[in-house]
Scaffold this motif. Structure first.
Motif, PDB file in Angstrom:
ATOM      1  N   ILE A 112       8.317  -2.070   9.653  1.00 37.51           N
ATOM      2  CA  ILE A 112       7.861  -2.306   8.278  1.00 37.51           C
ATOM      3  C   ILE A 112       6.784  -3.390   8.240  1.00 37.51           C
ATOM      4  CG2 ILE A 112       8.580  -3.134   6.009  1.00 37.51           C
ATOM      5  CD1 ILE A 112      11.252  -1.804   6.447  1.00 37.51           C
ATOM      6  N   LEU A 113       7.011  -4.467   9.002  1.00 39.79           N
ATOM      7  CA  LEU A 113       6.040  -5.565   9.026  1.00 39.79           C
ATOM      8  C   LEU A 113       4.729  -5.153   9.681  1.00 39.79           C
ATOM      9  CD1 LEU A 113       8.361  -8.580   9.956  1.00 39.79           C
ATOM     10  CD2 LEU A 113       7.510  -7.926   7.701  1.00 39.79           C
ATOM     11  N   LEU A 114       4.802  -4.260  10.670  1.00 39.98           N
ATOM     12  CA  LEU A 114       3.607  -3.851  11.390  1.00 39.98           C
ATOM     13  C   LEU A 114       2.851  -2.734  10.685  1.00 39.98           C
ATOM     14  CD1 LEU A 114       4.937  -3.898  15.077  1.00 39.98           C
ATOM     15  CD2 LEU A 114       3.508  -5.607  13.954  1.00 39.98           C
ATOM     16  N   LEU A 115       3.567  -1.762  10.137  1.00 37.32           N
ATOM     17  CA  LEU A 115       2.929  -0.584   9.537  1.00 37.32           C
ATOM     18  C   LEU A 115       2.766  -0.689   8.024  1.00 37.32           C
ATOM     19  CD1 LEU A 115       4.775   2.228  11.549  1.00 37.32           C
ATOM     20  CD2 LEU A 115       2.529   1.231  11.995  1.00 37.32           C
ATOM     21  N   GLY A 116       3.577  -1.530   7.373  1.00 44.12           N
ATOM     22  CA  GLY A 116       3.504  -1.639   5.919  1.00 44.12           C
ATOM     23  C   GLY A 116       2.150  -2.094   5.397  1.00 44.12           C
ATOM     24  N   PRO A 117       1.582  -3.214   5.900  1.00 52.66           N
ATOM     25  CA  PRO A 117       0.287  -3.689   5.378  1.00 52.66           C
ATOM     26  C   PRO A 117      -0.859  -2.703   5.525  1.00 52.66           C
ATOM     27  CG  PRO A 117       1.415  -5.452   6.548  1.00 52.66           C
ATOM     28  CD  PRO A 117       2.212  -4.212   6.784  1.00 52.66           C
ATOM     29  N   PRO A 118      -1.100  -2.103   6.707  1.00 51.74           N
ATOM     30  CA  PRO A 118      -2.224  -1.147   6.770  1.00 51.74           C
ATOM     31  C   PRO A 118      -2.048   0.064   5.872  1.00 51.74           C
ATOM     32  CG  PRO A 118      -0.945  -1.113   8.815  1.00 51.74           C
ATOM     33  CD  PRO A 118      -0.485  -2.291   8.042  1.00 51.74           C
ATOM     34  N   PHE A 119      -0.825   0.560   5.756  1.00 51.12           N
ATOM     35  CA  PHE A 119      -0.609   1.706   4.875  1.00 51.12           C
ATOM     36  C   PHE A 119      -0.691   1.296   3.405  1.00 51.12           C
ATOM     37  CE2 PHE A 119       0.894   3.913   8.635  1.00 51.12           C
ATOM     38  CZ  PHE A 119       0.489   5.203   8.389  1.00 51.12           C
ATOM     39  N   ALA A 120      -0.401   0.050   3.102  1.00 55.30           N
ATOM     40  CA  ALA A 120      -0.602  -0.437   1.736  1.00 55.30           C
ATOM     41  C   ALA A 120      -2.082  -0.437   1.381  1.00 55.30           C
ATOM     42  CB  ALA A 120      -0.006  -1.834   1.588  1.00 55.30           C
ATOM     43  N   VAL A 121      -2.920  -0.842   2.336  1.00 57.36           N
ATOM     44  CA  VAL A 121      -4.370  -0.821   2.109  1.00 57.36           C
ATOM     45  C   VAL A 121      -4.856   0.617   1.919  1.00 57.36           C
ATOM     46  CG1 VAL A 121      -6.610  -1.341   3.151  1.00 57.36           C
ATOM     47  CG2 VAL A 121      -4.722  -2.961   3.397  1.00 57.36           C
ATOM     48  N   SER A 161       5.260   4.907  -1.453  1.00 58.49           N
ATOM     49  CA  SER A 161       6.004   3.805  -0.829  1.00 58.49           C
ATOM     50  C   SER A 161       7.208   4.334  -0.060  1.00 58.49           C
ATOM     51  CB  SER A 161       6.449   2.805  -1.899  1.00 58.49           C
ATOM     52  OG  SER A 161       7.452   3.356  -2.742  1.00 58.49           O
ATOM     53  N   LEU A 162       7.843   5.390  -0.573  1.00 60.27           N
ATOM     54  CA  LEU A 162       8.952   6.001   0.153  1.00 60.27           C
ATOM     55  C   LEU A 162       8.466   6.667   1.439  1.00 60.27           C
ATOM     56  CD1 LEU A 162      11.093   7.618  -2.689  1.00 60.27           C
ATOM     57  CD2 LEU A 162      11.467   5.467  -1.490  1.00 60.27           C
ATOM     58  N   HIS A 163       7.274   7.242   1.385  1.00 57.68           N
ATOM     59  CA  HIS A 163       6.719   7.833   2.599  1.00 57.68           C
ATOM     60  C   HIS A 163       6.500   6.776   3.676  1.00 57.68           C
ATOM     61  CE1 HIS A 163       6.117  12.085   1.977  1.00 57.68           C
ATOM     62  NE2 HIS A 163       5.640  11.872   0.772  1.00 57.68           N
ATOM     63  N   VAL A 164       6.041   5.612   3.257  1.00 61.34           N
ATOM     64  CA  VAL A 164       5.853   4.524   4.226  1.00 61.34           C
ATOM     65  C   VAL A 164       7.199   4.105   4.809  1.00 61.34           C
ATOM     66  CG1 VAL A 164       5.047   2.155   4.523  1.00 61.34           C
ATOM     67  CG2 VAL A 164       3.747   3.744   3.110  1.00 61.34           C
ATOM     68  N   GLN A 165       8.221   4.043   3.969  1.00 56.11           N
ATOM     69  CA  GLN A 165       9.554   3.710   4.460  1.00 56.11           C
ATOM     70  C   GLN A 165      10.033   4.743   5.477  1.00 56.11           C
ATOM     71  OE1 GLN A 165      11.482   1.101   4.024  1.00 56.11           O
ATOM     72  NE2 GLN A 165      10.182   0.027   2.573  1.00 56.11           N
ATOM     73  N   TYR A 166       9.832   6.013   5.171  1.00 54.43           N
ATOM     74  CA  TYR A 166      10.244   7.072   6.094  1.00 54.43           C
ATOM     75  C   TYR A 166       9.435   7.020   7.387  1.00 54.43           C
ATOM     76  CZ  TYR A 166      13.301   9.365   2.727  1.00 54.43           C
ATOM     77  OH  TYR A 166      14.321   9.657   1.867  1.00 54.43           O
ATOM     78  N   LEU A 167       8.159   6.682   7.266  1.00 55.51           N
ATOM     79  CA  LEU A 167       7.337   6.547   8.464  1.00 55.51           C
ATOM     80  C   LEU A 167       7.872   5.431   9.361  1.00 55.51           C
ATOM     81  CD1 LEU A 167       4.750   7.269  10.047  1.00 55.51           C
ATOM     82  CD2 LEU A 167       3.546   5.583   8.659  1.00 55.51           C
ATOM     83  N   CYS A 168       8.220   4.308   8.759  1.00 52.79           N
ATOM     84  CA  CYS A 168       8.782   3.193   9.532  1.00 52.79           C
ATOM     85  C   CYS A 168      10.131   3.568  10.129  1.00 52.79           C
ATOM     86  CB  CYS A 168       8.913   1.958   8.647  1.00 52.79           C
ATOM     87  SG  CYS A 168       7.331   1.311   8.038  1.00 52.79           S
ATOM     88  N   LEU A 169      10.949   4.290   9.360  1.00 56.60           N
ATOM     89  CA  LEU A 169      12.239   4.744   9.895  1.00 56.60           C
ATOM     90  C   LEU A 169      12.044   5.687  11.073  1.00 56.60           C
ATOM     91  CD1 LEU A 169      14.299   5.404   6.634  1.00 56.60           C
ATOM     92  CD2 LEU A 169      14.593   3.538   8.260  1.00 56.60           C
ATOM     93  N   SER A 170      11.036   6.563  10.982  1.00 59.24           N
ATOM     94  CA  SER A 170      10.778   7.486  12.081  1.00 59.24           C
ATOM     95  C   SER A 170      10.376   6.737  13.340  1.00 59.24           C
ATOM     96  CB  SER A 170       9.673   8.467  11.679  1.00 59.24           C
ATOM     97  OG  SER A 170      10.044   9.218  10.545  1.00 59.24           O
ATOM     98  N   VAL A 171       9.569   5.687  13.171  1.00 58.22           N
ATOM     99  CA  VAL A 171       9.180   4.878  14.325  1.00 58.22           C
ATOM    100  C   VAL A 171      10.412   4.187  14.914  1.00 58.22           C
ATOM    101  CG1 VAL A 171       7.828   2.871  15.060  1.00 58.22           C
ATOM    102  CG2 VAL A 171       6.826   4.558  13.510  1.00 58.22           C
ATOM    103  N   THR A 172      11.284   3.677  14.050  1.00 57.68           N
ATOM    104  CA  THR A 172      12.513   3.022  14.537  1.00 57.68           C
ATOM    105  C   THR A 172      13.390   4.000  15.303  1.00 57.68           C
ATOM    106  OG1 THR A 172      12.497   1.437  12.707  1.00 57.68           O
ATOM    107  CG2 THR A 172      14.594   1.801  13.817  1.00 57.68           C
TER     108      THR A 172
END
Length: 285
Positions: free
Chosen positions: A142-151, A102-113
């Motif tokens: 987070i809203l765009l990348l969070g759901p697919p990475f959750a799957v 979950s932290l990796h997903v957060q960092y991924l979203c931060l990198s996109v931002t």
């Protein structure tokens, strides 16, 4: 004041996204109902928002240059771990593994931002503190990348559940090492430097994507290894059963041969007795 409010809402959204991410992964192992989890999550997000503000304020008053975000992340990680343990019926190793992802997903979203800031909003990329524009800037990825990475993470978690629990003592070190690599990259290539913004943000994005590719391949390898081990155990059991059946058949054949010998001796004995009786040799019979 506006910066503090923006800071609070950014942390609130990130904490809520992380909680929803973990709840989706463990949705079949939750101890509490959805309504109770929603209330717990709301108060947890508020607490993490105020905690991040407090840590940032304390670090700003210190004589040393301390990264308040890393300190806040470490504290919130510990809080999140114990909160998950209280609402999820899962062992500690799997909780750590999913929490690291979950932290990796957060960092991924931060990198996109950060990459979007460097490309289209350079004034925001070098801004210290939070501004109102950061709320949608941090929320949209987070809203765009969070759901697919959750799957994707759910599939990885489901695949790894097929393996022995002892494997997780080694597996959760892998996302931890990727997080350390990300932190080292942040320290050497801060986003506040204009000449390294594009390279730093692109490198962070590549690290996050490579991490999930590694986890996917790792999960497949672990699942195949667990399947091969299980098939080997079944083969060993079948071979043992076959040996037992073969030994049993040999005993049965030996017993049948003994029965045939006894019957043959019995017929011979009866024929001798019959012959003696027919000849009138009763005493000898």
């Amino acid at each position: 004041m506006i910066g503090s409010i923006s800071h609070f809402f950014v942390i609130f959204v990130q904490t809520a996204a992380t909680a929803c991410f973990c709840f989706y992964i463990f949705h079949d192992m939750l101890k509490a109902c959805f309504a109770r989890l929603a209330v717990y999550t709301f108060f947890l997000c508020c607490f993490c928002g105020f905690l991040s503000l407090a840590v940032c304020e304390i670090c700003s008053r210190l004589p040393l240059d301390v990264d308040s975000e890393l300190i806040s992340l470490f504290i919130m990680f510990i809080i999140g771990y114990f909160c998950l343990r209280s609402v999820v019926s899962e062992n500690s190793n799997r909780i750590l593994f999913v929490l690291y992802l979950s932290l990796h997903v957060q960092y991924l979203c931060l990198s996109v931002t950060y990459l979007a800031y460097a490309a289209w909003f350079p004034a925001l990329s070098v801004n210290y503190g939070y501004v109102p524009a950061d709320v949608p800037g941090y929320t949209l990825p987070i809203l765009l990348l969070g759901p697919p990475f959750a799957v994707i993470t759910r599939r990885i978690y489901t695949t790894l559940r097929q393996a022995d629990d002892t494997v997780y003592h080694r597996i959760w070190f892998i996302p931890l090492l990727f997080l350390l690599l990300y932190c080292v990259q942040v320290l050497f290539y801060p986003v506040s430097q204009k000449d390294t913004q594009a390279e730093a943000n692109l490198m962070r994005l590549i690290i996050s994507i490579c991490a999930f590719v590694t986890y996917s391949q790792m999960a497949t390898a672990v699942a195949q290894s667990a399947k091969a081990t299980k098939e080997k155990e079944i083969h060993t059991q079948l071979a043992h059963q076959l040996d037992l059946q073969r030994s049993r058949m040999e005993d049965i054949e030996t017993h049948a041969e003994e029965i045939r010998r006894i019957r043959h001796d019995h017929r011979q004995h009866m024929q001798v007795l019959k012959g003696l009786l027919e000849n009138g040799d009763t005493g000898k019979a």
